[in-house]
Motif scaffolding. Structure first.
Motif, PDB file in Angstrom:
ATOM      1  N   MET A   1       0.848  -1.194   0.000  1.00 38.81           N
ATOM      2  CA  MET A   1       0.000   0.000   0.000  1.00 38.81           C
ATOM      3  C   MET A   1       0.887   1.250   0.000  1.00 38.81           C
ATOM      4  O   MET A   1       1.790   1.375   0.798  1.00 38.81           O
ATOM      5  N   THR A   2       0.607   2.170  -0.916  1.00 35.56           N
ATOM      6  CA  THR A   2       1.418   3.390  -1.003  1.00 35.56           C
ATOM      7  C   THR A   2       1.018   4.375   0.103  1.00 35.56           C
ATOM      8  O   THR A   2      -0.040   4.242   0.716  1.00 35.56           O
ATOM      9  N   ASN A   3       1.886   5.359   0.311  1.00 38.95           N
ATOM     10  CA  ASN A   3       1.580   6.386   1.308  1.00 38.95           C
ATOM     11  C   ASN A   3       0.334   7.175   0.933  1.00 38.95           C
ATOM     12  O   ASN A   3      -0.424   7.592   1.790  1.00 38.95           O
ATOM     13  N   LYS A   4       0.129   7.365  -0.391  1.00 34.80           N
ATOM     14  CA  LYS A   4      -1.054   8.094  -0.840  1.00 34.80           C
ATOM     15  C   LYS A   4      -2.315   7.321  -0.464  1.00 34.80           C
ATOM     16  O   LYS A   4      -3.292   7.913   0.004  1.00 34.80           O
ATOM     17  N   GLU A   5      -2.293   6.007  -0.647  1.00 38.36           N
ATOM     18  CA  GLU A   5      -3.446   5.178  -0.271  1.00 38.36           C
ATOM     19  C   GLU A   5      -3.680   5.232   1.234  1.00 38.36           C
ATOM     20  O   GLU A   5      -4.815   5.335   1.695  1.00 38.36           O
ATOM     21  N   LYS A   6      -2.586   5.172   2.005  1.00 34.39           N
ATOM     22  CA  LYS A   6      -2.702   5.263   3.468  1.00 34.39           C
ATOM     23  C   LYS A   6      -3.294   6.617   3.866  1.00 34.39           C
ATOM     24  O   LYS A   6      -4.135   6.705   4.754  1.00 34.39           O
ATOM     25  N   PHE A   7      -2.830   7.674   3.177  1.00 33.43           N
ATOM     26  CA  PHE A   7      -3.322   9.030   3.433  1.00 33.43           C
ATOM     27  C   PHE A   7      -4.832   9.112   3.181  1.00 33.43           C
ATOM     28  O   PHE A   7      -5.585   9.631   3.994  1.00 33.43           O
ATOM     29  N   LEU A   8      -5.270   8.557   2.038  1.00 34.52           N
ATOM     30  CA  LEU A   8      -6.698   8.592   1.697  1.00 34.52           C
ATOM     31  C   LEU A   8      -7.522   7.748   2.667  1.00 34.52           C
ATOM     32  O   LEU A   8      -8.629   8.135   3.051  1.00 34.52           O
ATOM     33  N   MET A  65      -1.592  21.584   2.651  1.00 31.12           N
ATOM     34  CA  MET A  65      -0.962  20.770   1.604  1.00 31.12           C
ATOM     35  C   MET A  65      -1.862  20.727   0.383  1.00 31.12           C
ATOM     36  O   MET A  65      -3.079  20.703   0.497  1.00 31.12           O
ATOM     37  N   ILE A  66      -1.232  20.771  -0.770  1.00 28.34           N
ATOM     38  CA  ILE A  66      -1.964  20.627  -2.028  1.00 28.34           C
ATOM     39  C   ILE A  66      -1.617  19.243  -2.538  1.00 28.34           C
ATOM     40  O   ILE A  66      -0.476  18.988  -2.937  1.00 28.34           O
ATOM     41  N   THR A  67      -2.585  18.342  -2.456  1.00 32.02           N
ATOM     42  CA  THR A  67      -2.321  16.959  -2.797  1.00 32.02           C
ATOM     43  C   THR A  67      -3.599  16.264  -3.260  1.00 32.02           C
ATOM     44  O   THR A  67      -4.688  16.706  -2.901  1.00 32.02           O
ATOM     45  N   CYS A  68      -3.468  15.232  -4.028  1.00 28.56           N
ATOM     46  CA  CYS A  68      -4.585  14.420  -4.531  1.00 28.56           C
ATOM     47  C   CYS A  68      -5.542  15.251  -5.401  1.00 28.56           C
ATOM     48  O   CYS A  68      -5.587  16.460  -5.311  1.00 28.56           O
ATOM     49  N   THR A  69      -6.303  14.560  -6.230  1.00 30.05           N
ATOM     50  CA  THR A  69      -7.285  15.233  -7.082  1.00 30.05           C
ATOM     51  C   THR A  69      -8.602  15.347  -6.331  1.00 30.05           C
ATOM     52  O   THR A  69      -8.802  14.689  -5.314  1.00 30.05           O
ATOM     53  N   LYS A  70      -9.505  16.158  -6.870  1.00 32.01           N
ATOM     54  CA  LYS A  70     -10.846  16.284  -6.275  1.00 32.01           C
ATOM     55  C   LYS A  70     -11.506  14.909  -6.189  1.00 32.01           C
ATOM     56  O   LYS A  70     -12.134  14.584  -5.191  1.00 32.01           O
ATOM     57  N   LEU A  98       2.872  11.107   6.237  1.00 35.96           N
ATOM     58  CA  LEU A  98       2.672  10.224   5.084  1.00 35.96           C
ATOM     59  C   LEU A  98       2.976  10.920   3.772  1.00 35.96           C
ATOM     60  O   LEU A  98       3.605  10.344   2.895  1.00 35.96           O
ATOM     61  N   MET A  99       2.531  12.160   3.624  1.00 35.17           N
ATOM     62  CA  MET A  99       2.714  12.839   2.345  1.00 35.17           C
ATOM     63  C   MET A  99       4.125  13.413   2.189  1.00 35.17           C
ATOM     64  O   MET A  99       4.557  13.672   1.076  1.00 35.17           O
ATOM     65  N   LYS A 100       4.867  13.588   3.286  1.00 32.17           N
ATOM     66  CA  LYS A 100       6.272  14.007   3.188  1.00 32.17           C
ATOM     67  C   LYS A 100       7.112  12.894   2.572  1.00 32.17           C
ATOM     68  O   LYS A 100       8.029  13.142   1.816  1.00 32.17           O
ATOM     69  N   GLU A 101       6.777  11.647   2.946  1.00 29.71           N
ATOM     70  CA  GLU A 101       7.568  10.501   2.496  1.00 29.71           C
ATOM     71  C   GLU A 101       7.260  10.129   1.054  1.00 29.71           C
ATOM     72  O   GLU A 101       7.980   9.371   0.432  1.00 29.71           O
ATOM     73  N   GLU A 102       6.179  10.648   0.493  1.00 25.15           N
ATOM     74  CA  GLU A 102       5.713  10.280  -0.846  1.00 25.15           C
ATOM     75  C   GLU A 102       6.743  10.674  -1.898  1.00 25.15           C
ATOM     76  O   GLU A 102       7.338  11.715  -1.856  1.00 25.15           O
TER      77      GLU A 102
END
Length: 102
Positions: A1-8, A65-70, A98-102
């Motif tokens: 699982m990626t950090n982005k998935e964990k973030f979501l 933070m500006i991250t992920c799409t709508k 999580l998003m720092k490590e991405e």
């Protein structure tokens, strides 16, 4: 699982825990009242929206933070949103890690 998935996933968890607010005006009001510990803006939000929140967050010293799409953010919280405010220090700290490590 990626950090982005964990973030979501964490966003979904925070939603169920009642620790998120979403939408432009609600989030803006909470930033002014300093009730938000992190503001998340979708990467595909309008330039005006991104500038407005960048300026407000800078002024009130609120992390942003500006991250992920709508679409990704909306799917994670179950509502169509481009702006999300996190009202819990634990959640916001973990999300930033999580998003720092991405």
């Amino acid at each position: 699982m990626t950090n982005k998935e964990k973030f979501l996933n964490l966003l979904g968890l925070a939603t169920r825990a009642g620790k998120l607010i979403s939408g432009d005006e609600t989030t803006l009001t909470s930033v002014r009242k300093e009730k938000v510990s992190l503001v998340i803006v979708a990467t595909d939000a309008s330039e005006g929206t991104i500038k407005k929140f960048t300026d407000k967050c800078h002024y009130y010293e609120t992390p942003m933070m500006i991250t992920c799409t709508k679409a990704e953010l909306s799917h994670a919280i179950g509502k169509s949103r481009a702006i999300i405010g996190v009202c819990d220090n634990g959640f916001s700290r973990k999300m930033r890690e999580l998003m720092k490590e991405e």
